[in-house]
Design an enzyme around this catalytic site. Structure first.
Site, mmCIF file in Angstrom:
data_model
loop_
_atom_site.group_PDB
_atom_site.id
_atom_site.type_symbol
_atom_site.label_atom_id
_atom_site.label_comp_id
_atom_site.label_asym_id
_atom_site.label_seq_id
_atom_site.Cartn_x
_atom_site.Cartn_y
_atom_site.Cartn_z
ATOM 1 N N ALA A 252 42.800 51.523 39.722
ATOM 2 C CA ALA A 252 42.173 50.762 38.631
ATOM 3 C C ALA A 252 41.258 49.680 39.212
ATOM 4 O O ALA A 252 40.175 49.404 38.672
ATOM 5 C CB ALA A 252 43.253 50.141 37.757
ATOM 6 N N ASP B 240 18.123 34.666 33.913
ATOM 7 C CA ASP B 240 17.118 33.633 34.135
ATOM 8 C C ASP B 240 15.698 34.229 34.086
ATOM 9 O O ASP B 240 14.795 33.658 33.475
ATOM 10 C CB ASP B 240 17.391 32.968 35.489
ATOM 11 N N ARG C 129 6.046 40.750 31.740
ATOM 12 C CA ARG C 129 5.946 39.416 31.143
ATOM 13 C C ARG C 129 4.886 38.568 31.860
ATOM 14 O O ARG C 129 4.979 38.348 33.069
ATOM 15 C CB ARG C 129 7.305 38.720 31.252
ATOM 16 N N THR D 216 42.898 38.480 39.996
ATOM 17 C CA THR D 216 41.815 37.482 39.988
ATOM 18 C C THR D 216 41.171 37.404 41.380
ATOM 19 O O THR D 216 41.727 37.870 42.372
ATOM 20 C CB THR D 216 42.355 36.086 39.628
ATOM 21 N N LEU E 228 14.612 36.693 32.454
ATOM 22 C CA LEU E 228 14.212 37.034 31.079
ATOM 23 C C LEU E 228 13.954 35.810 30.203
ATOM 24 O O LEU E 228 13.556 35.947 29.043
ATOM 25 C CB LEU E 228 15.258 37.929 30.401
ATOM 26 N N GLU F 248 42.753 43.010 36.651
ATOM 27 C CA GLU F 248 43.089 43.796 37.855
ATOM 28 C C GLU F 248 43.153 42.897 39.084
ATOM 29 O O GLU F 248 42.765 43.291 40.184
ATOM 30 C CB GLU F 248 42.085 44.936 38.095
HETATM 31 C C1 FAD Z 1 39.890 41.646 29.050
HETATM 32 C C2 FAD Z 1 41.208 41.774 29.739
HETATM 33 C C3 FAD Z 1 41.864 43.009 29.748
HETATM 34 C C4 FAD Z 1 43.115 43.127 30.354
HETATM 35 N N1 FAD Z 1 43.772 44.344 30.287
HETATM 36 C C5 FAD Z 1 45.066 44.411 30.741
HETATM 37 C C6 FAD Z 1 45.841 45.615 30.536
HETATM 38 O O1 FAD Z 1 45.349 46.618 29.992
HETATM 39 N N2 FAD Z 1 47.130 45.625 30.927
HETATM 40 C C7 FAD Z 1 47.728 44.550 31.532
HETATM 41 O O2 FAD Z 1 48.893 44.620 31.859
HETATM 42 N N3 FAD Z 1 47.027 43.397 31.740
HETATM 43 C C8 FAD Z 1 45.711 43.301 31.357
HETATM 44 N N4 FAD Z 1 44.995 42.139 31.538
HETATM 45 C C9 FAD Z 1 45.669 40.977 32.137
HETATM 46 C C10 FAD Z 1 45.208 40.665 33.539
HETATM 47 O O3 FAD Z 1 45.724 41.605 34.448
HETATM 48 C C11 FAD Z 1 45.647 39.212 33.836
HETATM 49 O O4 FAD Z 1 44.852 38.375 33.032
HETATM 50 C C12 FAD Z 1 45.472 38.860 35.302
HETATM 51 O O5 FAD Z 1 46.424 39.527 36.092
HETATM 52 C C13 FAD Z 1 45.620 37.341 35.532
HETATM 53 O O6 FAD Z 1 46.768 36.841 34.895
HETATM 54 P P1 FAD Z 1 46.669 35.540 33.944
HETATM 55 O O7 FAD Z 1 45.528 35.720 33.016
HETATM 56 O O8 FAD Z 1 48.018 35.348 33.365
HETATM 57 O O9 FAD Z 1 46.288 34.360 34.937
HETATM 58 P P2 FAD Z 1 47.330 33.529 35.829
HETATM 59 O O10 FAD Z 1 48.152 34.450 36.645
HETATM 60 O O11 FAD Z 1 48.034 32.538 34.953
HETATM 61 O O12 FAD Z 1 46.321 32.745 36.773
HETATM 62 C C14 FAD Z 1 45.607 31.588 36.337
HETATM 63 C C15 FAD Z 1 44.790 31.063 37.518
HETATM 64 O O13 FAD Z 1 45.668 30.708 38.599
HETATM 65 C C16 FAD Z 1 45.243 31.349 39.783
HETATM 66 N N5 FAD Z 1 46.405 31.634 40.634
HETATM 67 C C17 FAD Z 1 47.515 32.329 40.304
HETATM 68 N N6 FAD Z 1 48.367 32.375 41.354
HETATM 69 C C18 FAD Z 1 47.763 31.719 42.378
HETATM 70 C C19 FAD Z 1 48.118 31.421 43.731
HETATM 71 N N7 FAD Z 1 49.276 31.843 44.260
HETATM 72 N N8 FAD Z 1 47.260 30.694 44.475
HETATM 73 C C20 FAD Z 1 46.078 30.279 43.963
HETATM 74 N N9 FAD Z 1 45.671 30.526 42.706
HETATM 75 C C21 FAD Z 1 46.504 31.237 41.916
HETATM 76 C C22 FAD Z 1 44.555 32.629 39.324
HETATM 77 O O14 FAD Z 1 43.662 33.102 40.324
HETATM 78 C C23 FAD Z 1 43.818 32.118 38.085
HETATM 79 O O15 FAD Z 1 42.619 31.513 38.463
HETATM 80 C C24 FAD Z 1 43.708 42.012 30.998
HETATM 81 C C25 FAD Z 1 43.023 40.789 31.035
HETATM 82 C C26 FAD Z 1 41.789 40.678 30.417
HETATM 83 C C27 FAD Z 1 41.069 39.339 30.467
#
Ligand code: FAD
Length: 383
Positions: A241, A335, A267, A364, A337, A362
């Site tokens: 993925a 920018d 443009r 961050t 555009l 997938e």
């Molecule tokens: C549009 C969209 C579709 C999605 N689809 C799916 C799906 O189909 N199935 C599914 O299961 N999930 C899905 N997700 C969820 C996605 O996998 C999570 O959003 C992602 O894993 C991050 O988790 P969180 O949003 O809880 O952020 P958090 O884990 O709360 O992180 C918040 C911040 O803290 C930072 N951080 C976390 N741990 C550390 C560390 N140890 N050191 C430094 N920084 C850290 C992160 O980088 C981030 O900047 C989707 C998300 C989005 C936005």
């Protein structure tokens, strides 16, 4: 299409065949309708059976009416769909990598026979429920629980940000049972299961991102994926993925560059096309430079995956690079555009908004940095 280092010549005939078919489909059937769906926050449902007709569901499955293909081909399809829209690409990727692949890898023969052929035709849509409101980057802490009771399992918990959630006929839900993470198939009609569309989203607008709630949801015992055993089963699905997201981001970069280049030639400002100004040319060069680097990395990763030689930190690197650079490319294109860059019809602003979510989903950017850092130093900096 931008291909500065003739990457085209490295593709095999079968790969080019798949890519060109999807390219035509995207240009003729997807591009004309996507801005309207982005605007209204709806998914173009009519494209799902078309993806099935083209044999694009089940690319990682041998048999069960699926067209098995290489990782490189899967990546090219992600790139082409991603050129159009990340929500469309996500629908395709979740179905392939995160529902059909785990069913094939970890499912019982009865489960495969029941679900895979219908999923291949696009008659049944699946979703992948891993993330929770309090557990995204650290899924091992999940609170969703399954308890065995007689000949069924009782499921309780909440899954958040689930792509395809509210259009799915079946959810692959990861839950802890006896302290081990296992995968369960939850049919949408199961009493106690509720999928709600997450509203007021400014990214992934076409994608039905959903909240899934399970309240004493009774799951028949034959719906446990017998081969799932702990987080390693989950991670094995995520590799593919993540590669899909990397390819999709490359597709976004290509569209943003091409729109900007065409616009810059036409443009006129101060009585000359803006493409004749050095500052604009510098932006176009930077875009093509980064696209080319991403194309080489992505192509090579696909080949490593096809040979079963890719390591997860390498996948992290390509996901991180392609999304990060695509965001910069989309901003430069926006920018160029000027004011027109904010219109959905020019596509760039859609990609820019979607790339914000792609840098999070997938894994961050920070999490992928930590994965690569651990690989380089042998020291985990996660906790
Ligand atoms: C549009 C969209 C579709 C999605 N689809 C799916 C799906 O189909 N199935 C599914 O299961 N999930 C899905 N997700 C969820 C996605 O996998 C999570 O959003 C992602 O894993 C991050 O988790 P969180 O949003 O809880 O952020 P958090 O884990 O709360 O992180 C918040 C911040 O803290 C930072 N951080 C976390 N741990 C550390 C560390 N140890 N050191 C430094 N920084 C850290 C992160 O980088 C981030 O900047 C989707 C998300 C989005 C936005």
């Amino acid at each position: 299409m931008v291909d500065y280092f003739q990457m085209e010549t490295l593709l095999k005939d079968e790969e080019r065949f798949f890519r060109d078919r999807v390219r035509k489909f995207v240009d003729e059937e997807c591009m004309p309708l996507i801005a309207t769906h982005f605007d209204s926050g709806t998914f173009p449902m009519e494209l799902i059976p078309r993806l099935g007709e083209m044999g694009l569901f089940g690319l990682h499955v041998g048999g069960y009416d699926c067209t098995q293909a290489s990782h490189t081909i899967y990546g090219l399809v992600c790139q082409e769909l991603g050129r159009c829209d990340s929500g469309l690409r996500a629908m395709f990727s979740i179905q392939n990598s995160l529902v059909m692949y785990p069913l094939y890898a970890f499912g019982s023969e009865e489960q495969k026979i029941r679900w895979l052929p219908k999923m291949a035709r696009g008659e049944v849509v699946g979703c992948f429920g891993l993330s929770e409101p309090d557990f995204g980057s650290n899924p091992s802490g999940m609170k969703t629980r399954a308890v065995k009771e007689g000949n069924h399992y009782l499921l309780n918990g909440t899954k958040m940000w689930i792509t395809n959630g509210s259009i799915a006929h079946v959810a692959l839900v990861w839950a802890k049972m006896d302290d081990e993470i296992r995968g369960f198939l939850v049919e949408a009609s199961t009493p106690g299961f509720q999928a709600t569309l997450i509203q007021r989203k400014f990214s992934y607008r076409t994608s039905p991102t959903s909240l899934l709630i399970f309240k004493d949801c009774s799951i028949p015992e034959e719906n446990l994926l017998p081969g799932t055993k702990g987080l390693k089963s989950v991670l094995s699905c995520l590799n593919d993925a993540r590669y899909g997201v990397a390819c999709s981001a490359l597709g976004s970069s290509i569209t943003c560059y091409e729109v900007a280049e065409r616009f810059a030639r036409k443009r006129e400002v101060f009585e000359k096309p803006i493409a004749s100004y050095q500052l604009v040319q510098e932006k176009l060069v930077r875009m093509v430079l980064e696209i080319t680097k991403a194309q080489v990395l992505t192509y090579h990763l696909g080949r490593l995956m096809d040979e079963d030689k890719a390591r997860p930190p390498q996948i992290s690197m390509v996901k991180l690079n392609n999304v990060r650079e695509a965001m910069k490319i989309a901003r430069m294109a926006r920018d160029i555009l000027g004011a027109q860059g904010i219109l959905a019809d020019h596509h760039i602003i859609r990609h820019l908004c979607d790339l914000e979510a792609m840098s999070t989903l997938e894994g961050t950017e920070s999490i992928h940095t930590l994965i690569i850092g651990q690989d380089l130093t042998g020291i985990s900096a996660f906790y």
